[in-house]
Design an enzyme around this catalytic site. Structure first.
Site, PDB file in Angstrom:
ATOM      1  N   GLY A  51      -0.067   1.930   9.757  1.00  0.00           N
ATOM      2  CA  GLY A  51       0.524   0.801  10.452  1.00  0.00           C
ATOM      3  C   GLY A  51      -0.404   0.177  11.471  1.00  0.00           C
TER       4      GLY A  51
ATOM      5  N   SER B 226      -3.506  -0.580  10.844  1.00  0.00           N
ATOM      6  CA  SER B 226      -4.503  -1.403  10.143  1.00  0.00           C
ATOM      7  C   SER B 226      -4.473  -2.843  10.612  1.00  0.00           C
ATOM      8  CB  SER B 226      -4.241  -1.368   8.638  1.00  0.00           C
ATOM      9  OG  SER B 226      -4.693  -0.182   8.066  1.00  0.00           O
TER      10      SER B 226
ATOM     11  N   HIS C 227      -7.114  -5.311   3.458  1.00  0.00           N
ATOM     12  CA  HIS C 227      -6.257  -4.519   2.570  1.00  0.00           C
ATOM     13  C   HIS C 227      -4.780  -4.709   2.875  1.00  0.00           C
ATOM     14  CE1 HIS C 227      -6.635  -1.534   5.953  1.00  0.00           C
ATOM     15  NE2 HIS C 227      -5.371  -1.282   5.620  1.00  0.00           N
TER      16      HIS C 227
ATOM     17  N   ASP D  95     -13.427  -5.550   4.453  1.00  0.00           N
ATOM     18  CA  ASP D  95     -12.018  -5.301   4.774  1.00  0.00           C
ATOM     19  C   ASP D  95     -11.604  -6.226   5.911  1.00  0.00           C
ATOM     20  OD1 ASP D  95      -9.486  -4.363   4.819  1.00  0.00           O
ATOM     21  OD2 ASP D  95      -9.961  -2.343   5.485  1.00  0.00           O
TER      22      ASP D  95
ATOM     23  N   SER E 283      -9.804  -0.767  10.160  1.00  0.00           N
ATOM     24  CA  SER E 283      -9.819  -0.678   8.699  1.00  0.00           C
ATOM     25  C   SER E 283      -9.170   0.610   8.222  1.00  0.00           C
ATOM     26  CB  SER E 283     -11.252  -0.757   8.172  1.00  0.00           C
ATOM     27  OG  SER E 283     -11.288  -0.541   6.778  1.00  0.00           O
TER      28      SER E 283
END
Length: 389
Positions: free
Chosen positions: A341, A343, A233, A261, A358
């Site tokens: 942030g 991720s 993402h 993801d 994720s």
């Protein structure tokens, strides 16, 4: 502090980019051995990893070391224990209280099968449903259209059921009730209430030591030969990536979200990869030596560009997470916190890469849960090799 240390070590900016550096959500990095293979025994864990486990799991230094040793032993014997159980296999998990792997077998397992499982060193528990039956029930739930009030579902081997999580206050919603009726008809299902719906942990541009795609900041997962893995993402295939200093790093070569993801980014322009998860000056950096999958119940730690180092335990594997953008499958749920942030960042157990951040719910002030996509799935999907020490 971190940047100067990296310069002094001669790693320059690439350690920021190619190492385990920031934590976030999602699966990451493979190994020099075939994906999923066990790595050789590693030396004692870094002081930083042990400190984080003590802080987040309430352990003494000796308890943290003993737990890592027990978890590594459980990880090593799990495949043999599952083979010994055969068709009677009902799942397995790490029992932190006993420091042992527990393997579930169905009630029709023969005495010889039970003895074979015990001979591997695992404890045995008798259950009603086999792992195959539970996975079939979960796949039927996967085929349903989930409303926003349902946050996800997974197989819980210890409870021997499929657990469906419903956001607090949403049980009376008509769409949720219809979904639960259909889910219960698919097989053994238990409904659990959770505090909040999951969200991804990407963020707008802020200071720190992350990577950027447009105005989105995310965290690096694990180095692979030729680049690094991160969350899908965070960027689409073809999108350019810049580092903390604004210099060009590389390009998203593959990306999938939702349904999955995960993504991988090729690196160049003076950046290179190293098998390290960054400690952000709070704990020591951690070398990555493999990607053997930790069992449910094992301790796990995460590194990210916003909230840095935090630890917890593996709560579930192969969970379907229902984000507002769509469902993501085959995720691993943890009790580790994360924030926007983080991720794409690294999840590690001992010195074994587990996955990339994720999303989740909560934060690192009040607590929460975070999901990652297993790294071996990413490696296999894109034919990548984890960069290991």
């Amino acid at each position: 502090m971190r940047r100067s240390r990296l310069r002094n070590c001669g790693l320059a900016t690439l350690l920021v980019l190619g190492g385990w550096a920031a934590a976030g959500t999602l699966p990451a990095a493979a190994t020099d051995a075939p994906a999923g293979s066990a790595a050789p025994a590693s030396p004692t864990a870094s002081a930083g990893l042990l400190e984080a486990m003590q802080r987040d799991l309430g352990l003494t230094p000796a308890q943290a070391e003993d737990r890592l040793a027990a978890e590594r032993h459980a990880t090593d014997l799990a495949p043999a224990a599952q083979r010994a159980a055969g068709d009677a296999f009902g799942g397995s998990w790490f029992d932190a209280g006993r420091g042992r792997l527990t393997v579930a077998v169905t009630a029709d397992a023969s005495p010889a099968t039970v003895r074979a499982v015990r001979s591997t060193g695992a404890d045995v528990r008798t259950v009603t449903h086999s792992a195959r039956q539970l996975e079939a029930a979960k796949q039927r739930v996967d085929g349903l259209d989930a409303p926003a009030g349902v946050s996800g579902w997974h197989v819980d081997p210890a409870a021997n059921t499929v657990v469906v999580d419903v956001v607090r206050g949403e049980h009376a919603d008509n769409d949720v009730r219809r979904f639960l009726d259909r889910a219960r008809a698919s097989g053994p299902v238990t409904v659990r209430t959770v505090a909040s719906a999951p969200r991804t942990f990407a963020a707008g541009t802020v200071g720190g030591d992350p990577y950027y795609t447009g105005n989105v900041r995310c965290s690096i997962g694990f180095s692979v030969h030729g680049g690094f893995v991160t969350a899908g993402h965070c960027g689409r295939a073809g999108a350019g990536v810049s580092g903390w200093d604004g210099s060009y790093i590389g390009t998203f070569q593959g990306s999938s979200f939702p349904d999955n993801d995960y993504a991988w980014v090729s690196v160049g322009s003076g950046w290179w990869t190293v098998p390290v998860v960054l400690g952000w000056g709070t704990v020591s950096d951690q070398l990555v030596r493999g990607s053997a999958e930790a069992p449910v119940g094992a301790s796990i730690c995460r590194s990210g560009s916003t909230s840095h180092w935090h630890c917890g335990t593996v709560l579930a594997r192969n969970e379907t997470v229902n984000y507002s953008q769509g469902a993501v499958h085959q995720m691993t749920k943890t009790s580790v916190c994360a924030e926007p942030g983080d991720s794409g960042g690294s999840f590690i157990s001992g010195d074994q890469a587990q996955g990339v951040t994720s999303g989740g719910w909560g934060n690192c002030s009040g607590g929460g849960e975070t999901w990652f996509q297993p790294v071996n799935e990413i490696l296999n999907r894109y034919g990548l090799t984890l960069h290991t020490a």
